[in-house]
Design a protein around this motif. Sequence first.
Motif, PDB file in Angstrom:
ATOM      1  N   MET A   1       0.542  -1.215   0.025  1.00 24.95           N
ATOM      2  CA  MET A   1       0.222  -0.131   0.516  1.00 24.95           C
ATOM      3  C   MET A   1       0.359   1.353  -0.087  1.00 24.95           C
ATOM      4  O   MET A   1       0.739   2.008  -0.933  1.00 24.95           O
ATOM      5  CB  MET A   1      -1.175  -0.113   1.167  1.00 24.95           C
ATOM      6  N   TRP A   2       1.889   1.202   1.116  1.00 24.98           N
ATOM      7  CA  TRP A   2       3.621   2.270   0.729  1.00 24.98           C
ATOM      8  C   TRP A   2       4.355   1.497   0.561  1.00 24.98           C
ATOM      9  O   TRP A   2       5.023   2.249   1.146  1.00 24.98           O
ATOM     10  CB  TRP A   2       2.922   2.869   2.071  1.00 24.98           C
ATOM     11  N   ARG A   3       4.542   0.792  -0.368  1.00 27.04           N
ATOM     12  CA  ARG A   3       5.610  -0.086  -0.524  1.00 27.04           C
ATOM     13  C   ARG A   3       6.782   1.842  -0.639  1.00 27.04           C
ATOM     14  O   ARG A   3       8.343   1.030  -0.204  1.00 27.04           O
ATOM     15  CB  ARG A   3       5.100  -0.670  -1.448  1.00 27.04           C
ATOM     16  N   ARG A   4       7.077   1.781  -0.774  1.00 24.28           N
ATOM     17  CA  ARG A   4       8.138   3.308  -1.812  1.00 24.28           C
ATOM     18  C   ARG A   4       8.057   4.415  -0.796  1.00 24.28           C
ATOM     19  O   ARG A   4       9.192   5.018  -0.491  1.00 24.28           O
ATOM     20  CB  ARG A   4       8.080   3.186  -2.954  1.00 24.28           C
ATOM     21  N   GLU A   5       7.199   4.497   0.288  1.00 24.74           N
ATOM     22  CA  GLU A   5       6.749   5.573   0.932  1.00 24.74           C
ATOM     23  C   GLU A   5       7.872   5.083   2.466  1.00 24.74           C
ATOM     24  O   GLU A   5       7.653   4.198   2.679  1.00 24.74           O
ATOM     25  CB  GLU A   5       5.970   5.923   0.643  1.00 24.74           C
ATOM     26  N   SER A   6       8.503   6.271   2.744  1.00 25.52           N
ATOM     27  CA  SER A   6       8.697   6.807   4.209  1.00 25.52           C
ATOM     28  C   SER A   6       7.861   7.114   5.161  1.00 25.52           C
ATOM     29  O   SER A   6       6.272   6.627   4.937  1.00 25.52           O
ATOM     30  CB  SER A   6      10.076   7.408   4.513  1.00 25.52           C
ATOM     31  N   PHE A   7       7.986   5.935   6.822  1.00 29.22           N
ATOM     32  CA  PHE A   7       6.979   5.829   7.661  1.00 29.22           C
ATOM     33  C   PHE A   7       6.646   7.995   7.433  1.00 29.22           C
ATOM     34  O   PHE A   7       5.484   7.914   7.628  1.00 29.22           O
ATOM     35  CB  PHE A   7       7.331   5.741   8.651  1.00 29.22           C
ATOM     36  N   PRO A   8       7.129   9.285   7.866  1.00 30.57           N
ATOM     37  CA  PRO A   8       6.596   9.938   7.598  1.00 30.57           C
ATOM     38  C   PRO A   8       5.989  10.554   6.501  1.00 30.57           C
ATOM     39  O   PRO A   8       4.347  11.520   6.722  1.00 30.57           O
ATOM     40  CB  PRO A   8       8.152  11.325   7.841  1.00 30.57           C
ATOM     41  N   SER A   9       5.988  10.638   5.464  1.00 29.65           N
ATOM     42  CA  SER A   9       4.828  10.412   4.277  1.00 29.65           C
ATOM     43  C   SER A   9       4.355   9.386   4.419  1.00 29.65           C
ATOM     44  O   SER A   9       3.088  10.107   4.052  1.00 29.65           O
ATOM     45  CB  SER A   9       5.588   9.971   2.706  1.00 29.65           C
ATOM     46  N   CYS A  10       4.014   8.159   4.311  1.00 29.26           N
ATOM     47  CA  CYS A  10       2.675   7.539   4.574  1.00 29.26           C
ATOM     48  C   CYS A  10       1.540   8.616   5.578  1.00 29.26           C
ATOM     49  O   CYS A  10       0.896   8.003   5.277  1.00 29.26           O
ATOM     50  CB  CYS A  10       3.152   5.574   5.686  1.00 29.26           C
ATOM     51  N   LEU A  11       2.432   8.817   7.011  1.00 31.12           N
ATOM     52  CA  LEU A  11       1.738   9.515   7.483  1.00 31.12           C
ATOM     53  C   LEU A  11       0.615  10.680   6.832  1.00 31.12           C
ATOM     54  O   LEU A  11      -0.330  11.586   7.949  1.00 31.12           O
ATOM     55  CB  LEU A  11       1.985  10.371   8.757  1.00 31.12           C
ATOM     56  N   ASN A  12       0.871  11.028   6.137  1.00 30.90           N
ATOM     57  CA  ASN A  12       0.715  12.465   5.437  1.00 30.90           C
ATOM     58  C   ASN A  12      -0.748  12.035   4.737  1.00 30.90           C
ATOM     59  O   ASN A  12      -1.411  12.482   4.120  1.00 30.90           O
ATOM     60  CB  ASN A  12       2.022  12.579   4.150  1.00 30.90           C
ATOM     61  N   ALA A  13      -1.048  10.426   4.531  1.00 29.85           N
ATOM     62  CA  ALA A  13      -1.748   9.846   3.709  1.00 29.85           C
ATOM     63  C   ALA A  13      -3.497  10.088   4.585  1.00 29.85           C
ATOM     64  O   ALA A  13      -3.714   9.526   5.283  1.00 29.85           O
ATOM     65  CB  ALA A  13      -1.518   8.858   2.795  1.00 29.85           C
ATOM     66  N   ARG A  14      -4.263  10.479   3.327  1.00 27.64           N
ATOM     67  CA  ARG A  14      -5.433  10.706   4.155  1.00 27.64           C
ATOM     68  C   ARG A  14      -6.715   9.068   4.629  1.00 27.64           C
ATOM     69  O   ARG A  14      -7.300   8.917   5.484  1.00 27.64           O
ATOM     70  CB  ARG A  14      -6.950  11.307   3.051  1.00 27.64           C
TER      71      ARG A  14
END
Length: 307
Positions: free
Chosen positions: A1-14
């Motif tokens: 689902m967020w395979r290529r994103e960093s953890f802080p970037s994941c937190l930005n996803a609504r």
Amino acid sequence: MWRRESFPSCLNARRLEFFLQWLVEQGLFVHYSVIDPLYWSIVDIVDSILTAHREPMLLALNPQLKNDLYAVLRHDYDGTVDLFLRYRYPDVGQERRPAFVAELLDLLEHRRDLLAHFNYMMLKGVLQIAERLDALPYLEDETPNVLIEGFAPFYVQRICLVKNSQHILDVEEVVKAHLQQTPFTDGDHELKHFRFAISHDEAGIQVSDIVTGLLGKFLSFICASDDADLVDARRGLGEQQQRSLSLLNALLDRSIGENEAFAHYVLSLRDQQAAAFFLDPSPVAFRLLSARAGRRVVIGTTNQETL
């Protein structure tokens, strides 16, 4: 689902916020196990020394000694891998043991600034004890260059500990074969409280896959970041990120409140403290991590395995 994103970037996803809110509203709990393979492997060094030395007073320092040795060795991950390969770790054996301990002492001396002075002196003293021992029991007659034989024992531990639950497990063929050959009993009663399923046939496994991926990203981020960067990252979270993180923290807190066994960590003290700080930075935790961050120590990275 967020395979290529960093953890802080994941937190930005609504969509993450919506997902975590749904988990909370459904009254679901998270049951998870987090394993740091390098930490799991390194603790045998300290355990071997304390077991052979048989000094009860040192046992109280066992977790801190492991944490400090881990800090020294993961500072240079590639160097540690080379060290382990040269000594066939964990099968160091009696002939190679003196040279192995000497190298550990040398690394500690060169990296003493990674530790508080008291911690450095205690770890040095324990390694010096190792020089005088006749054996290091957990570093002999082992399989050379194999840090973890497999993850099936962690499944067994969870299945046995939470014996009154039904466990639905994603298919891992090696683990499945091991468990199918293992009889589970409670007294005279045979336990048949787990089964394997393919993820696309089980909505629960699909939900678990998302949670597992998120926790894996979170803990990999924690372990790969030094204290100063964690403090900066926590301070810099935006409103969307803070809402998602707050929901994750609430979900984990509620799960542990329901049953402390729902959370299982094989992590260093530093990583456990840093994870707790990032989820919910109390003033005391914030001051502690900020003070440690003053040394601006950069640590190496390790992969986190989540079950």
